[in-house]
Write an enzyme that holds these catalytic residues in place. Structure first.
Site, PDB file in Angstrom:
ATOM      1  NE  ARG A 123      -3.863  -2.084   2.225  1.00  5.14           N
ATOM      2  CZ  ARG A 123      -3.601  -3.165   2.945  1.00  5.14           C
ATOM      3  NH1 ARG A 123      -2.531  -3.187   3.715  1.00  5.14           N
ATOM      4  NH2 ARG A 123      -4.405  -4.200   2.904  1.00  5.14           N
ATOM      5  CE  LYS A 145      -0.755  14.288 -13.599  1.00  2.00           C
ATOM      6  NZ  LYS A 145      -1.039  14.843 -14.931  1.00  2.00           N
ATOM      7  CD  GLU A 187       6.981  18.296 -21.611  1.00  2.00           C
ATOM      8  OE1 GLU A 187       6.374  19.320 -21.238  1.00  2.00           O
ATOM      9  OE2 GLU A 187       6.389  17.237 -21.939  1.00  2.00           O
ATOM     10  CE  LYS A 229       4.997  18.463 -13.705  1.00  2.29           C
ATOM     11  NZ  LYS A 229       5.171  17.178 -14.332  1.00  2.29           N
ATOM     12  CD  GLU A 239      -3.823  17.497 -15.176  1.00  2.00           C
ATOM     13  OE1 GLU A 239      -2.915  16.790 -14.731  1.00  2.00           O
ATOM     14  OE2 GLU A 239      -4.187  17.502 -16.345  1.00  2.00           O
ATOM     15  NE  ARG A 243      -0.005  18.093 -12.131  1.00  2.00           N
ATOM     16  CZ  ARG A 243       0.465  17.202 -11.289  1.00  2.00           C
ATOM     17  NH1 ARG A 243      -0.005  17.134 -10.058  1.00  2.00           N
ATOM     18  NH2 ARG A 243       1.405  16.347 -11.651  1.00  2.00           N
ATOM     19  CG  ASN A 247      -2.100  18.913 -19.872  1.00  5.21           C
ATOM     20  OD1 ASN A 247      -1.072  18.279 -19.642  1.00  5.21           O
ATOM     21  ND2 ASN A 247      -3.241  18.689 -19.246  1.00  5.21           N
ATOM     22  CG  HIS A 250       1.195  17.976 -23.240  1.00  3.39           C
ATOM     23  ND1 HIS A 250       2.001  19.096 -23.260  1.00  3.39           N
ATOM     24  CD2 HIS A 250       1.928  16.999 -22.661  1.00  3.39           C
ATOM     25  CE1 HIS A 250       3.162  18.792 -22.689  1.00  3.39           C
ATOM     26  NE2 HIS A 250       3.145  17.526 -22.325  1.00  3.39           N
ATOM     27  CG  HIS A 254      -1.159  13.584 -24.902  1.00  2.00           C
ATOM     28  ND1 HIS A 254      -1.753  14.244 -23.848  1.00  2.00           N
ATOM     29  CD2 HIS A 254       0.076  13.236 -24.479  1.00  2.00           C
ATOM     30  CE1 HIS A 254      -0.898  14.299 -22.828  1.00  2.00           C
ATOM     31  NE2 HIS A 254       0.205  13.696 -23.190  1.00  2.00           N
ATOM     32  CG  HIS A 267       6.052  13.458 -24.205  1.00  2.00           C
ATOM     33  ND1 HIS A 267       4.700  13.319 -24.412  1.00  2.00           N
ATOM     34  CD2 HIS A 267       6.199  14.447 -23.279  1.00  2.00           C
ATOM     35  CE1 HIS A 267       4.057  14.185 -23.640  1.00  2.00           C
ATOM     36  NE2 HIS A 267       4.941  14.883 -22.947  1.00  2.00           N
TER      37      HIS A 267
HETATM   38  N1  LIG Z   1       5.037  11.245 -14.244  1.00  2.00           N
HETATM   39  C1  LIG Z   1       4.980  12.336 -14.971  1.00  2.00           C
HETATM   40  O1  LIG Z   1       4.557  13.404 -14.521  1.00  2.00           O
HETATM   41  C2  LIG Z   1       5.465  12.272 -16.374  1.00  2.00           C
HETATM   42  C3  LIG Z   1       5.625  13.459 -17.113  1.00  2.00           C
HETATM   43  C4  LIG Z   1       6.142  13.371 -18.411  1.00  2.00           C
HETATM   44  C5  LIG Z   1       6.444  12.127 -18.946  1.00  2.00           C
HETATM   45  N2  LIG Z   1       6.235  10.997 -18.202  1.00  2.00           N
HETATM   46  C6  LIG Z   1       6.550   9.672 -18.744  1.00  2.00           C
HETATM   47  O2  LIG Z   1       7.946   9.627 -18.977  1.00  2.00           O
HETATM   48  C7  LIG Z   1       8.208   8.739 -20.053  1.00  2.00           C
HETATM   49  C8  LIG Z   1       9.154   9.414 -21.014  1.00  2.00           C
HETATM   50  O3  LIG Z   1      10.326   9.704 -20.296  1.00  2.00           O
HETATM   51  P1  LIG Z   1      11.721   9.955 -21.027  1.00  2.00           P
HETATM   52  O4  LIG Z   1      11.532  10.923 -22.119  1.00  2.00           O
HETATM   53  O5  LIG Z   1      12.705  10.240 -19.964  1.00  2.00           O
HETATM   54  O6  LIG Z   1      11.993   8.552 -21.770  1.00  2.00           O
HETATM   55  P2  LIG Z   1      12.732   7.213 -21.325  1.00  2.00           P
HETATM   56  O7  LIG Z   1      12.669   6.981 -19.885  1.00  2.00           O
HETATM   57  O8  LIG Z   1      12.239   6.150 -22.229  1.00  2.00           O
HETATM   58  O9  LIG Z   1      14.254   7.534 -21.720  1.00  2.00           O
HETATM   59  C9  LIG Z   1      14.574   7.761 -23.075  1.00  2.00           C
HETATM   60  C10 LIG Z   1      15.768   6.871 -23.505  1.00  2.00           C
HETATM   61  O10 LIG Z   1      16.964   7.417 -22.980  1.00  2.00           O
HETATM   62  C11 LIG Z   1      17.677   6.417 -22.259  1.00  2.00           C
HETATM   63  N3  LIG Z   1      18.415   7.120 -21.223  1.00  2.00           N
HETATM   64  C12 LIG Z   1      17.946   7.573 -20.041  1.00  2.00           C
HETATM   65  N4  LIG Z   1      18.904   8.266 -19.414  1.00  2.00           N
HETATM   66  C13 LIG Z   1      20.003   8.243 -20.195  1.00  2.00           C
HETATM   67  C14 LIG Z   1      21.306   8.793 -20.089  1.00  2.00           C
HETATM   68  N5  LIG Z   1      21.654   9.559 -19.057  1.00  2.00           N
HETATM   69  N6  LIG Z   1      22.178   8.554 -21.076  1.00  2.00           N
HETATM   70  C15 LIG Z   1      21.814   7.811 -22.168  1.00  2.00           C
HETATM   71  N7  LIG Z   1      20.602   7.287 -22.341  1.00  2.00           N
HETATM   72  C16 LIG Z   1      19.700   7.505 -21.362  1.00  2.00           C
HETATM   73  C17 LIG Z   1      16.615   5.491 -21.779  1.00  2.00           C
HETATM   74  O11 LIG Z   1      17.143   4.228 -21.424  1.00  2.00           O
HETATM   75  C18 LIG Z   1      15.691   5.451 -22.978  1.00  2.00           C
HETATM   76  O12 LIG Z   1      16.190   4.569 -23.946  1.00  2.00           O
HETATM   77  C19 LIG Z   1       6.873   8.376 -20.662  1.00  2.00           C
HETATM   78  O13 LIG Z   1       6.502   7.095 -20.233  1.00  2.00           O
HETATM   79  C20 LIG Z   1       5.913   9.409 -20.084  1.00  2.00           C
HETATM   80  O14 LIG Z   1       4.610   8.921 -19.956  1.00  2.00           O
HETATM   81  C21 LIG Z   1       5.768  11.054 -16.953  1.00  2.00           C
HETATM   82 ZN   LIG Z   2       4.728  16.422 -21.527  1.00  2.00          ZN
END
Ligand SMILES: NC(=O)c1ccc[n+]([C@@H]2O[C@H](COP(=O)([O-])OP(=O)(O)OC[C@H]3O[C@@H](n4cnc5c(N)ncnc54)[C@H](O)[C@@H]3O)[C@@H](O)[C@H]2O)c1
Ligand SMILES: [Zn+2]
Length: 364
Positions: A123, A145, A187, A229, A239, A243, A247, A250, A254, A267
């Site tokens: 939990r 999130k 972003e 942020k 949100e 918040r 977006n 987005h 999206h 993204h």
């Molecule tokens: N929780 C939230 O508020 C929130 C907000 C925005 C996005 N997200 C989520 O985040 C994800 C996207 O995140 P992302 O863009 O970081 O992608 P990701 O985590 O897939 O990383 C992108 C690529 O870079 C590689 N990588 C990571 N760090 C590295 C480094 N230092 N050197 C070399 N390679 C590296 C990873 O292994 C991957 O192949 C999505 O799933 C999205 O839904 C969440």
């Molecule tokens: Zn985003």
């Protein structure tokens, strides 16, 4: 070290964002200061783990802190319940209890997945996040999130669970691919557009290459965007109103990600096109000066984010925009700018205008 205490009201808890070049080697200290307890459970992937895992492990070993280490395959496709279940099993094997702490080491995918596992195991147990992509350092690590995807929808199973510590080390970005840098900058540009005209101007004076080479300025802007942020999230944790401004870009972004099955655009790349589209809509509706829309366009190009819609089927994009297909394109919510720092949310964008903007984006 730049630190920021995030305000979390519901449930009341503490979350601290720490940003400094080289901070990764201080992890053991930071865990002790935050009074986080072991056994610790590090979650990473085969891309990040072999490069940065050793520094994390050594920092814990130096302090005699016990931990176990686990990897999840790399990629969004593995941000799912099956991998969460595998993590639960390894967490049980490692003897994790309610006081234990999960350490997510990776980009947004690892942050979301390991955070989700922490939020649901027994939990909810504490977790910390060491974001290793620019996008995760300025966006995914803040706001609490956590989620996994389902075959039918992205981020559909999730929760709010704030990391107790977020440790952002800009130096780890040195190994990041250029496209991932640009995606993170989308972003950053978004945050500047909705909340900081002065940051927007700083970005206009520089370029991607400058920040790739000057980690001091990079650290400054990462921290500034984290502050933006966190203040927006602090004002509206669930949100309900402001918040939603985060977006900006987005709605269309999206839809593009979904139509291309999350394969064609990163993204931030999709969001960049979405911001251009939203700016065009705001100009057409008479909210935004064309000169500001041009500045947004130019800034996106400056950060290698001038992408085209190419051959994507217009109808498919429109379909993806509709939340409720029976209602058609009505009630699609867009964040529009009236000016820099002056966003608004509306669901009154005429469907013909949405169509014509998509056509314009396709023809560019
Ligand atoms: N929780 C939230 O508020 C929130 C907000 C925005 C996005 N997200 C989520 O985040 C994800 C996207 O995140 P992302 O863009 O970081 O992608 P990701 O985590 O897939 O990383 C992108 C690529 O870079 C590689 N990588 C990571 N760090 C590295 C480094 N230092 N050197 C070399 N390679 C590296 C990873 O292994 C991957 O192949 C999505 O799933 C999205 O839904 C969440
Ligand atoms: Zn985003």
């Amino acid at each position: 070290m730049r630190t920021l205490d995030l305000s979390i009201t519901s449930p009341p808890s503490s979350s601290r964002y720490c940003c400094r070049c080289g901070i990764l080697s201080d992890l053991g200290n930071l865990l002790e200061e935050a009074e986080l307890k072991g056994p610790f459970f590090i979650v990473s992937n085969p891309t990040v783990g072999p490069v940065y895992g050793r520094r994390v492990k050594e920092s814990l070993e130096d302090r005699g802190i016990a931990f176990s280490y686990s990897e999840v395959p790399d990629g969004e496709i593995h941000k799912n319940l099956l991998e969460a279940r595998r993590l639960y099993e390894r967490m049980m094997d490692a003897g994790l209890n309610r006081q234990s702490t999960v350490i997510a080491l990776g980009g947004g995918v690892i942050g979301d997945l390991a955070g989700f596992a922490a939020a649901t195991y027994m939990r909810g147990i504490p977790h910390i996040f060491i974001p290793t992509t620019l996008l995760a350092q300025v966006d995914a690590s803040i706001g609490g999130k956590v989620a996994v995807d389902h075959g039918r929808a992205k981020n559909i199973v999730g929760s709010f669970h704030h990391p107790r510590l977020i440790i952002s080390d800009p130096e780890v970005l040195s190994t990041l691919e250029r496209r991932q840098w640009a995606s993170g900058f989308a972003e950053i540009i978004k945050s500047a557009a909705i909340a900081s005209a002065s940051l927007f101007e700083v970005l206009e004076k520089h370029s991607l290459t400058h920040f790739e080479e000057d980690y001091t300025s990079l650290e400054e802007i990462i921290y500034e965007v984290a502050c933006i942020k966190s203040s927006i999230v602090g004002a509206d944790p669930f949100e309900k109103n402001v918040r939603a401004h985060l977006n900006f870009g987005h709605t269309l972004g999206h839809a593009l990600e979904s139509v291309t099955a999350y394969r064609r655009y990163l993204h931030g790349e999709a969001v960049a096109i979405g911001m251009r589209g939203a700016a065009m809509i705001a100009v057409e509706l008479g909210f935004l000066q064309p000169s500001v829309a041009e500045r947004i366009d130019e800034l996106l190009s400056r950060y290698s984010l001038s992408l085209s819609l190419g051959t994507i089927d217009e109808e498919k994009i429109l379909e993806a925009l509709m939340l409720d297909k029976k209602r058609g394109l009505h009630n699609v919510k867009f964040v529009l700018l009236k000016n820099l720092e002056d966003p608004m949310v509306t669901d009154l964008v005429p469907s013909d205008l949405i169509r014509s903007v998509i056509r314009r984006l396709k023809s560019q």
